[in-house]
Design a protein around this motif. Structure first.
Motif, PDB file in Angstrom:
ATOM      1  N   LEU A 136     -22.646 -28.616 162.707  1.00 48.67           N
ATOM      2  CA  LEU A 136     -21.409 -28.271 163.222  1.00 48.67           C
ATOM      3  C   LEU A 136     -20.210 -29.259 163.287  1.00 48.67           C
ATOM      4  O   LEU A 136     -20.462 -30.350 163.430  1.00 48.67           O
ATOM      5  N   ILE A 137     -19.378 -28.875 162.362  1.00 51.77           N
ATOM      6  CA  ILE A 137     -17.974 -29.494 162.557  1.00 51.77           C
ATOM      7  C   ILE A 137     -16.905 -28.886 163.560  1.00 51.77           C
ATOM      8  O   ILE A 137     -16.409 -27.803 163.280  1.00 51.77           O
ATOM      9  N   GLY A 138     -16.795 -29.754 164.739  1.00 58.60           N
ATOM     10  CA  GLY A 138     -16.082 -29.349 165.760  1.00 58.60           C
ATOM     11  C   GLY A 138     -14.621 -30.292 165.756  1.00 58.60           C
ATOM     12  O   GLY A 138     -14.623 -31.259 165.305  1.00 58.60           O
ATOM     13  N   CYS A 139     -13.871 -29.524 166.322  1.00 58.37           N
ATOM     14  CA  CYS A 139     -12.424 -30.198 166.490  1.00 58.37           C
ATOM     15  C   CYS A 139     -12.089 -29.816 167.870  1.00 58.37           C
ATOM     16  O   CYS A 139     -12.043 -29.005 168.480  1.00 58.37           O
ATOM     17  N   GLN A 140     -11.535 -31.129 168.345  1.00 59.10           N
ATOM     18  CA  GLN A 140     -10.910 -30.933 169.698  1.00 59.10           C
ATOM     19  C   GLN A 140      -9.532 -30.396 169.695  1.00 59.10           C
ATOM     20  O   GLN A 140      -8.521 -30.835 169.117  1.00 59.10           O
ATOM     21  N   PRO A 141      -9.454 -29.348 170.383  1.00 61.97           N
ATOM     22  CA  PRO A 141      -8.071 -28.407 170.445  1.00 61.97           C
ATOM     23  C   PRO A 141      -7.347 -29.414 171.318  1.00 61.97           C
ATOM     24  O   PRO A 141      -7.303 -30.074 172.018  1.00 61.97           O
TER      25      PRO A 141
END
Length: 225
Positions: A136-141
């Protein structure tokens, strides 16, 4: 770049040739709510810029929830792009792997699609049809409460770093990414042409013409009104 030619003396069952693993690249989220669309925009950019080996599936998962379970069950390796509330600085990326992914996606939900996708992963586990590897490559919005909005600049910039991380993983998995030799037609794109990033941003109505927080007919009554 020259192709690598197989040595005839090698074992015919070499995994790189005869047992290609199914690789699923999945972007989830809602492009209508600003940074919530990060995952889908990653998939869109990958498809526009790159071609992959036949066993690679690029999927705009949107907010489909349990409808995505078959893709997870069929994948040998799964790469996920999503906007995740890590409590970090906007645009910061975080990588989660394997058994930590379903637990993490359920820890601090940002929207209903994350609840649905956590259930997808758990169902795949229960049916013993779970990928060998999950990343999982997640980005902080920065902003998700902006109906009709697009990615904020800091998140759009982070998208490029996320793509680089994703491509590195896909290369390790045998996806054979290569720059696209021809542009896609509108009917070939994974997202609707009307929602393509450039068109979506350029055609957004002004503040005076469009509600930014949702349909006022269904919003809670404000105090004093």
């Amino acid at each position: 770049m020259h192709p690598i030619r197989p040595n005839p003396s090698e074992n015919a069952c070499h995994p790189c040739r005869d047992s290609a693993e199914t690789l699923c690249v999945l972007g989830i989220g809602n492009v209508l709510w600003a940074d919530e669309g990060f995952g889908v925009r990653c998939i869109e950019a990958l498809q526009q810029r790159w071609e992959f080996a036949p066993q690679v599936q690029l999927i705009d998962g949107g907010t489909q929830g349990l409808y995505l379970v078959q893709h997870v069950q069929q994948a040998d390796r799964l790469l996920i792009f999503d906007a995740i509330d890590y409590g970090l600085a906007p645009g910061e990326l975080k990588l989660i792997e394997n058994e930590d992914v379903p637990r993490f996606m359920g820890a601090k939900k940002m929207s209903l699609h994350q609840t649905g996708f956590q259930e997808v992963l758990m169902l795949a586990l229960l049916t013993e049809q779970y990928p060998k590897e999950v990343l999982l490559i997640g980005c902080q919005p920065e902003e998700i409460e902006d109906y009709g909005g697009s990615l904020r600049p800091v998140v759009k910039q982070a998208l490029e770093d996320a793509l680089a991380l994703g491509l590195a993983a896909l290369r390790r998995w045998g996806a054979q990414p290569r720059p696209r030799s021809r542009p896609l037609s509108e009917v070939e794109t994974v997202t609707f042409a009307e929602l393509a990033l450039g068109r979506y941003e350029s055609q957004r109505p002004s503040e005076d013409l469009a509600c930014r927080s949702g349909d006022e007919r269904f919003m809670p009554a404000r105090e004093g009104l």
